[in-house]
Design a protein around this motif. Structure first.
Motif, PDB file in Angstrom:
ATOM      1  N   TYR A   1      -1.592   4.453   6.945  1.00  0.00           N
ATOM      2  CA  TYR A   1      -1.545   5.811   7.458  1.00  0.00           C
ATOM      3  C   TYR A   1      -0.329   6.541   6.904  1.00  0.00           C
ATOM      4  CZ  TYR A   1      -4.513   3.453  10.883  1.00  0.00           C
ATOM      5  OH  TYR A   1      -5.490   2.701  11.488  1.00  0.00           O
ATOM      6  N   LEU A   2      -0.439   7.856   6.838  1.00  0.00           N
ATOM      7  CA  LEU A   2       0.701   8.692   6.479  1.00  0.00           C
ATOM      8  C   LEU A   2       0.743   9.849   7.468  1.00  0.00           C
ATOM      9  CD1 LEU A   2       3.027   9.039   4.424  1.00  0.00           C
ATOM     10  CD2 LEU A   2       1.543  10.669   3.225  1.00  0.00           C
ATOM     11  N   GLN A   3       1.714   9.809   8.358  1.00  0.00           N
ATOM     12  CA  GLN A   3       1.927  10.900   9.291  1.00  0.00           C
ATOM     13  C   GLN A   3       2.864  11.898   8.642  1.00  0.00           C
ATOM     14  OE1 GLN A   3       0.579  11.481  12.436  1.00  0.00           O
ATOM     15  NE2 GLN A   3       1.613  13.457  12.242  1.00  0.00           N
ATOM     16  N   MET A   4       2.392  13.115   8.485  1.00  0.00           N
ATOM     17  CA  MET A   4       3.162  14.146   7.800  1.00  0.00           C
ATOM     18  C   MET A   4       3.493  15.258   8.791  1.00  0.00           C
ATOM     19  SD  MET A   4       1.083  14.319   4.180  1.00  0.00           S
ATOM     20  CE  MET A   4      -0.404  14.957   4.923  1.00  0.00           C
ATOM     21  N   ASN A   5       4.780  15.426   9.056  1.00  0.00           N
ATOM     22  CA  ASN A   5       5.250  16.462   9.969  1.00  0.00           C
ATOM     23  C   ASN A   5       6.094  17.474   9.217  1.00  0.00           C
ATOM     24  OD1 ASN A   5       4.074  15.021  12.127  1.00  0.00           O
ATOM     25  ND2 ASN A   5       5.945  13.843  12.464  1.00  0.00           N
TER      26      ASN A   5
ATOM     27  N   GLN B   1       3.185  15.714 -12.562  1.00  0.00           N
ATOM     28  CA  GLN B   1       2.828  14.307 -12.636  1.00  0.00           C
ATOM     29  C   GLN B   1       2.624  13.741 -11.232  1.00  0.00           C
ATOM     30  OE1 GLN B   1       5.938  12.395 -14.974  1.00  0.00           O
ATOM     31  NE2 GLN B   1       4.685  12.579 -16.825  1.00  0.00           N
ATOM     32  N   ARG B   2       1.832  12.684 -11.191  1.00  0.00           N
ATOM     33  CA  ARG B   2       1.648  11.988  -9.922  1.00  0.00           C
ATOM     34  C   ARG B   2       2.981  11.342  -9.529  1.00  0.00           C
ATOM     35  NH1 ARG B   2      -3.633   8.308  -9.068  1.00  0.00           N
ATOM     36  NH2 ARG B   2      -4.472  10.274  -9.890  1.00  0.00           N
ATOM     37  N   GLU B   3       3.334  11.462  -8.248  1.00  0.00           N
ATOM     38  CA  GLU B   3       4.595  10.905  -7.779  1.00  0.00           C
ATOM     39  C   GLU B   3       4.389  10.086  -6.515  1.00  0.00           C
ATOM     40  OE1 GLU B   3       7.349  13.979  -6.646  1.00  0.00           O
ATOM     41  OE2 GLU B   3       6.002  14.856  -5.164  1.00  0.00           O
ATOM     42  N   LEU B   4       5.246   9.094  -6.353  1.00  0.00           N
ATOM     43  CA  LEU B   4       5.199   8.269  -5.154  1.00  0.00           C
ATOM     44  C   LEU B   4       5.724   9.062  -3.967  1.00  0.00           C
ATOM     45  CD1 LEU B   4       4.882   5.478  -3.734  1.00  0.00           C
ATOM     46  CD2 LEU B   4       7.253   5.039  -4.380  1.00  0.00           C
ATOM     47  N   VAL B   5       4.988   9.013  -2.884  1.00  0.00           N
ATOM     48  CA  VAL B   5       5.418   9.645  -1.637  1.00  0.00           C
ATOM     49  C   VAL B   5       6.039   8.597  -0.714  1.00  0.00           C
ATOM     50  CG1 VAL B   5       4.672  10.890   0.416  1.00  0.00           C
ATOM     51  CG2 VAL B   5       3.640  11.415  -1.808  1.00  0.00           C
ATOM     52  N   ALA B   6       5.318   7.512  -0.492  1.00  0.00           N
ATOM     53  CA  ALA B   6       5.797   6.461   0.399  1.00  0.00           C
ATOM     54  C   ALA B   6       5.027   5.186   0.132  1.00  0.00           C
ATOM     55  CB  ALA B   6       5.642   6.860   1.863  1.00  0.00           C
ATOM     56  N   GLY B   7       5.670   4.053   0.403  1.00  0.00           N
ATOM     57  CA  GLY B   7       5.013   2.764   0.252  1.00  0.00           C
ATOM     58  C   GLY B   7       5.391   1.845   1.400  1.00  0.00           C
TER      59      GLY B   7
ATOM     60  N   MET C   1       0.855  -1.182   0.000  1.00  0.00           N
ATOM     61  CA  MET C   1       0.000   0.000   0.000  1.00  0.00           C
ATOM     62  C   MET C   1       0.890   1.231   0.000  1.00  0.00           C
ATOM     63  SD  MET C   1      -3.166  -1.072   2.501  1.00  0.00           S
ATOM     64  CE  MET C   1      -4.258   0.203   1.823  1.00  0.00           C
ATOM     65  N   GLY C   2       0.379   2.287  -0.574  1.00  0.00           N
ATOM     66  CA  GLY C   2       1.219   3.467  -0.677  1.00  0.00           C
ATOM     67  C   GLY C   2       0.423   4.749  -0.801  1.00  0.00           C
ATOM     68  N   TRP C   3       1.159   5.820  -0.776  1.00  0.00           N
ATOM     69  CA  TRP C   3       0.602   7.158  -0.978  1.00  0.00           C
ATOM     70  C   TRP C   3       1.336   7.828  -2.133  1.00  0.00           C
ATOM     71  CZ3 TRP C   3      -3.664   8.846   1.474  1.00  0.00           C
ATOM     72  CH2 TRP C   3      -4.059   8.183   2.637  1.00  0.00           C
ATOM     73  N   TYR C   4       0.565   8.364  -3.038  1.00  0.00           N
ATOM     74  CA  TYR C   4       1.082   9.171  -4.129  1.00  0.00           C
ATOM     75  C   TYR C   4       0.492  10.568  -3.975  1.00  0.00           C
ATOM     76  CZ  TYR C   4       2.721   5.022  -6.678  1.00  0.00           C
ATOM     77  OH  TYR C   4       3.379   3.881  -7.067  1.00  0.00           O
ATOM     78  N   ARG C   5       1.087  11.515  -4.663  1.00  0.00           N
ATOM     79  CA  ARG C   5       0.512  12.866  -4.671  1.00  0.00           C
ATOM     80  C   ARG C   5       0.668  13.490  -6.049  1.00  0.00           C
ATOM     81  NH1 ARG C   5       4.844  15.972  -0.680  1.00  0.00           N
ATOM     82  NH2 ARG C   5       6.614  16.027  -2.130  1.00  0.00           N
TER      83      ARG C   5
ATOM     84  N   CYS D   1      -4.259   7.303  -2.119  1.00  0.00           N
ATOM     85  CA  CYS D   1      -3.891   6.014  -1.564  1.00  0.00           C
ATOM     86  C   CYS D   1      -3.883   4.981  -2.701  1.00  0.00           C
ATOM     87  CB  CYS D   1      -4.920   5.627  -0.511  1.00  0.00           C
ATOM     88  SG  CYS D   1      -4.705   3.994   0.211  1.00  0.00           S
ATOM     89  N   SER D   2      -2.988   4.022  -2.604  1.00  0.00           N
ATOM     90  CA  SER D   2      -2.912   2.992  -3.645  1.00  0.00           C
ATOM     91  C   SER D   2      -2.704   1.626  -3.021  1.00  0.00           C
ATOM     92  CB  SER D   2      -1.752   3.291  -4.598  1.00  0.00           C
ATOM     93  OG  SER D   2      -0.516   3.106  -3.932  1.00  0.00           O
ATOM     94  N   LEU D   3      -3.068   0.611  -3.780  1.00  0.00           N
ATOM     95  CA  LEU D   3      -2.822  -0.768  -3.364  1.00  0.00           C
ATOM     96  C   LEU D   3      -2.321  -1.560  -4.553  1.00  0.00           C
ATOM     97  CD1 LEU D   3      -4.926  -2.951  -0.991  1.00  0.00           C
ATOM     98  CD2 LEU D   3      -4.031  -3.922  -3.109  1.00  0.00           C
ATOM     99  N   ARG D   4      -1.192  -2.209  -4.377  1.00  0.00           N
ATOM    100  CA  ARG D   4      -0.614  -3.060  -5.425  1.00  0.00           C
ATOM    101  C   ARG D   4      -0.613  -4.503  -4.936  1.00  0.00           C
ATOM    102  NH1 ARG D   4       4.291  -5.251  -6.436  1.00  0.00           N
ATOM    103  NH2 ARG D   4       5.349  -4.131  -4.753  1.00  0.00           N
ATOM    104  N   PRO D   5      -1.441  -5.358  -5.541  1.00  0.00           N
ATOM    105  CA  PRO D   5      -1.417  -6.774  -5.149  1.00  0.00           C
ATOM    106  C   PRO D   5      -0.077  -7.399  -5.511  1.00  0.00           C
ATOM    107  CG  PRO D   5      -3.392  -6.229  -6.396  1.00  0.00           C
ATOM    108  CD  PRO D   5      -2.451  -5.076  -6.538  1.00  0.00           C
ATOM    109  N   PHE D   6       0.231  -8.521  -4.913  1.00  0.00           N
ATOM    110  CA  PHE D   6       1.532  -9.141  -5.112  1.00  0.00           C
ATOM    111  C   PHE D   6       1.777  -9.525  -6.564  1.00  0.00           C
ATOM    112  CE2 PHE D   6       0.566 -13.591  -5.926  1.00  0.00           C
ATOM    113  CZ  PHE D   6      -0.745 -13.695  -5.499  1.00  0.00           C
TER     114      PHE D   6
END
Length: 118
Positions: A79-83, A44-50, A34-38, A95-100
């Protein structure tokens, strides 16, 4: 089919914090990432964290040390904690989900707006 529902976006001043949540429902394989893009306007859409179902994480260089991704497998929630937010973090966060079995995210949330004022 899988549904992803995000929450937690909003308006915050620079230096502030926000926490995004994304709950997944439907037919979900145990092994997934699972991940977060923005996506900011005009960019362009970019990966933030996975984060994998095993807990392995990766981050974009621009957010390392400021953002933390975590997940609760029992709740199928990420969750994505952003400080220390910066104006350049302003974007729609997805939010995204990539199956195996997939090389790329297969499911997406509807997006939640994060706006950081200077």
């Amino acid at each position: 089919q899988v549904q992803l529902v995000e929450s937690g976006g909003g308006l915050v001043q620079a230096g502030g914090s926000l926490r995004l949540s994304c709950a997944a429902s439907g037919t979900i394989f145990s092994y997934n990432t699972m991940g977060w893009y923005r996506q900011a306007p005009g960019k362009q859409r970019e990966l933030v964290a996975g984060i994998s179902s095993g807990g392995n994480t990766n981050y974009a260089d621009s957010v390392k040390g400021r953002f933390t991704i975590s997940r609760d497998n029992a709740k199928n929630t990420v969750y994505l904690q952003m400080n220390s937010l910066k104006p350049e973090d302003t974007a729609v966060y997805y939010c995204s989900l990539r199956p195996f079995y997939s090389d790329n995210p297969r499911y997406w949330g509807q997006g939640t707006q994060v706006t950081v004022s200077s």
